[in-house]
Design a protein around this motif. Sequence first.
Motif, PDB file in Angstrom:
ATOM      1  N   LEU A  95      42.302   4.072 -85.289  1.00  0.00           N
ATOM      2  CA  LEU A  95      42.724   3.094 -84.466  1.00  0.00           C
ATOM      3  C   LEU A  95      41.854   2.410 -83.217  1.00  0.00           C
ATOM      4  CD1 LEU A  95      45.380   1.163 -83.489  1.00  0.00           C
ATOM      5  CD2 LEU A  95      46.002   3.058 -82.123  1.00  0.00           C
ATOM      6  N   PHE A  96      40.828   3.452 -82.974  1.00  0.00           N
ATOM      7  CA  PHE A  96      39.772   2.872 -81.954  1.00  0.00           C
ATOM      8  C   PHE A  96      38.943   2.150 -82.683  1.00  0.00           C
ATOM      9  CE2 PHE A  96      35.739   3.923 -79.885  1.00  0.00           C
ATOM     10  CZ  PHE A  96      35.991   3.299 -78.555  1.00  0.00           C
ATOM     11  N   ILE A  97      38.540   2.595 -83.892  1.00  0.00           N
ATOM     12  CA  ILE A  97      37.663   1.796 -84.607  1.00  0.00           C
ATOM     13  C   ILE A  97      38.117   0.404 -84.965  1.00  0.00           C
ATOM     14  CG2 ILE A  97      36.502   1.436 -86.835  1.00  0.00           C
ATOM     15  CD1 ILE A  97      36.149   4.653 -86.770  1.00  0.00           C
ATOM     16  N   ASP A  98      39.438   0.417 -85.628  1.00  0.00           N
ATOM     17  CA  ASP A  98      39.907  -0.734 -85.489  1.00  0.00           C
ATOM     18  C   ASP A  98      40.040  -1.910 -84.549  1.00  0.00           C
ATOM     19  OD1 ASP A  98      40.430  -0.249 -88.461  1.00  0.00           O
ATOM     20  OD2 ASP A  98      42.498   0.299 -88.070  1.00  0.00           O
ATOM     21  N   THR A  99      40.283  -1.139 -83.325  1.00  0.00           N
ATOM     22  CA  THR A  99      40.318  -1.975 -82.012  1.00  0.00           C
ATOM     23  C   THR A  99      39.024  -2.530 -81.426  1.00  0.00           C
ATOM     24  OG1 THR A  99      42.325  -0.793 -81.492  1.00  0.00           O
ATOM     25  CG2 THR A  99      41.465  -2.026 -79.774  1.00  0.00           C
TER      26      THR A  99
ATOM     27  N   LEU B 222      31.797  -6.985 -88.786  1.00  0.00           N
ATOM     28  CA  LEU B 222      32.782  -6.205 -88.197  1.00  0.00           C
ATOM     29  C   LEU B 222      33.499  -5.381 -89.437  1.00  0.00           C
ATOM     30  CD1 LEU B 222      34.602  -8.539 -85.537  1.00  0.00           C
ATOM     31  CD2 LEU B 222      33.013  -6.695 -85.375  1.00  0.00           C
ATOM     32  N   ASP B 223      33.804  -5.965 -90.354  1.00  0.00           N
ATOM     33  CA  ASP B 223      34.685  -5.337 -91.744  1.00  0.00           C
ATOM     34  C   ASP B 223      33.609  -4.213 -92.280  1.00  0.00           C
ATOM     35  OD1 ASP B 223      36.573  -7.323 -91.247  1.00  0.00           O
ATOM     36  OD2 ASP B 223      35.953  -8.677 -93.001  1.00  0.00           O
ATOM     37  N   VAL B 224      32.287  -4.678 -92.524  1.00  0.00           N
ATOM     38  CA  VAL B 224      31.653  -3.501 -93.408  1.00  0.00           C
ATOM     39  C   VAL B 224      31.443  -2.250 -92.287  1.00  0.00           C
ATOM     40  CG1 VAL B 224      29.104  -3.118 -93.950  1.00  0.00           C
ATOM     41  CG2 VAL B 224      30.293  -5.311 -94.983  1.00  0.00           C
ATOM     42  N   THR B 225      31.154  -2.809 -91.023  1.00  0.00           N
ATOM     43  CA  THR B 225      30.944  -1.531 -90.140  1.00  0.00           C
ATOM     44  C   THR B 225      32.351  -0.757 -90.310  1.00  0.00           C
ATOM     45  OG1 THR B 225      29.159  -2.668 -88.953  1.00  0.00           O
ATOM     46  CG2 THR B 225      30.147  -0.746 -87.897  1.00  0.00           C
ATOM     47  N   ARG B 226      33.383  -1.225 -89.734  1.00  0.00           N
ATOM     48  CA  ARG B 226      34.665  -0.713 -89.702  1.00  0.00           C
ATOM     49  C   ARG B 226      34.943   0.373 -90.889  1.00  0.00           C
ATOM     50  NH1 ARG B 226      37.715  -4.746 -90.326  1.00  0.00           N
ATOM     51  NH2 ARG B 226      37.150  -5.498 -88.177  1.00  0.00           N
ATOM     52  N   GLU B 227      34.641  -0.432 -92.097  1.00  0.00           N
ATOM     53  CA  GLU B 227      35.101   0.471 -93.526  1.00  0.00           C
ATOM     54  C   GLU B 227      34.089   1.478 -93.448  1.00  0.00           C
ATOM     55  OE1 GLU B 227      37.810   0.378 -94.922  1.00  0.00           O
ATOM     56  OE2 GLU B 227      38.262  -1.489 -93.521  1.00  0.00           O
ATOM     57  N   HIS B 228      32.961   1.566 -93.299  1.00  0.00           N
ATOM     58  CA  HIS B 228      31.799   2.361 -93.503  1.00  0.00           C
ATOM     59  C   HIS B 228      32.088   3.645 -92.459  1.00  0.00           C
ATOM     60  CE1 HIS B 228      27.985   4.314 -94.102  1.00  0.00           C
ATOM     61  NE2 HIS B 228      27.962   4.469 -92.672  1.00  0.00           N
ATOM     62  N   LEU B 229      32.492   3.439 -91.186  1.00  0.00           N
ATOM     63  CA  LEU B 229      32.860   4.454 -90.282  1.00  0.00           C
ATOM     64  C   LEU B 229      33.995   5.424 -90.530  1.00  0.00           C
ATOM     65  CD1 LEU B 229      31.916   2.690 -86.786  1.00  0.00           C
ATOM     66  CD2 LEU B 229      30.683   4.405 -87.985  1.00  0.00           C
ATOM     67  N   LYS B 230      34.971   4.311 -91.141  1.00  0.00           N
ATOM     68  CA  LYS B 230      36.179   4.964 -91.361  1.00  0.00           C
ATOM     69  C   LYS B 230      35.998   6.120 -92.845  1.00  0.00           C
ATOM     70  CE  LYS B 230      39.530   1.472 -90.061  1.00  0.00           C
ATOM     71  NZ  LYS B 230      40.659   0.685 -90.682  1.00  0.00           N
ATOM     72  N   GLN B 231      35.145   5.504 -93.750  1.00  0.00           N
ATOM     73  CA  GLN B 231      34.917   6.368 -94.860  1.00  0.00           C
ATOM     74  C   GLN B 231      34.166   7.654 -94.529  1.00  0.00           C
ATOM     75  OE1 GLN B 231      33.015   3.663 -97.600  1.00  0.00           O
ATOM     76  NE2 GLN B 231      34.971   2.694 -98.093  1.00  0.00           N
ATOM     77  N   SER B 232      33.193   7.378 -93.560  1.00  0.00           N
ATOM     78  CA  SER B 232      32.296   8.692 -93.207  1.00  0.00           C
ATOM     79  C   SER B 232      32.873   9.734 -92.525  1.00  0.00           C
ATOM     80  CB  SER B 232      31.142   8.017 -92.450  1.00  0.00           C
ATOM     81  OG  SER B 232      31.426   7.571 -91.095  1.00  0.00           O
ATOM     82  N   GLU B 233      34.071   9.315 -91.844  1.00  0.00           N
ATOM     83  CA  GLU B 233      34.951  10.268 -91.175  1.00  0.00           C
ATOM     84  C   GLU B 233      36.043  10.759 -91.847  1.00  0.00           C
ATOM     85  OE1 GLU B 233      33.766  11.712 -88.566  1.00  0.00           O
ATOM     86  OE2 GLU B 233      31.936  10.519 -88.620  1.00  0.00           O
ATOM     87  N   ASP B 234      36.233  10.300 -93.001  1.00  0.00           N
ATOM     88  CA  ASP B 234      37.241  11.004 -93.936  1.00  0.00           C
ATOM     89  C   ASP B 234      36.910  12.433 -94.577  1.00  0.00           C
ATOM     90  OD1 ASP B 234      39.130   9.004 -93.637  1.00  0.00           O
ATOM     91  OD2 ASP B 234      38.314   7.856 -95.465  1.00  0.00           O
TER      92      ASP B 234
END
Length: 185
Positions: free
Chosen positions: A85-89, A173-185
Amino acid sequence: MRYSQDHKAQTHQRIIKEASERFRKNGIGATGLQPLMKALGLTHGGFYSHFKSKDELVEKALQAAGDQVAGLCAEIFAQENPLELFIDTYLSEWHQTTPHEGCPLLTISSELGLRGQPSPTSDEVLKARLDQIEGTLEGENAAERSIVIMATLAGALLLSRSVADAGFAQRILDVTREHLKQSED
């Protein structure tokens, strides 16, 4: 005409709030005291009954912005899946297009750094976000990973605000958001 202490305190807070928004939106250097006070219906001379200098106002405005963001972050980090949620916001269209309401690290703090005037308030704001991020992470390197995440978020948001092509900004924004979320899964 004399005003009550309450009136003076309210006026003081109005100045800080307006300055916080203007410093984040337009920059410290581009925000003059006279236009700031005029926007509030106050005189330029009245400024000095509230603050010793513009530098004092900048520090108070940074503290107010930090407090505002801390409230929003407290709500975010109390939710389920807070890091996502923080990343998305942080990488949202809202945050990209409303710097006057968002993170002061990219605006007030970075300008102070460029001027060679780093602020302990910037340290507090950044450390609070790092602690919140770190609290969501598992593993040995959680503190280091929180720095990488926050630096990546700030860099992506800054880049998205600096490019003229809206599609390119959104892609950052989109690429960074998705990369950060994937790397923390």
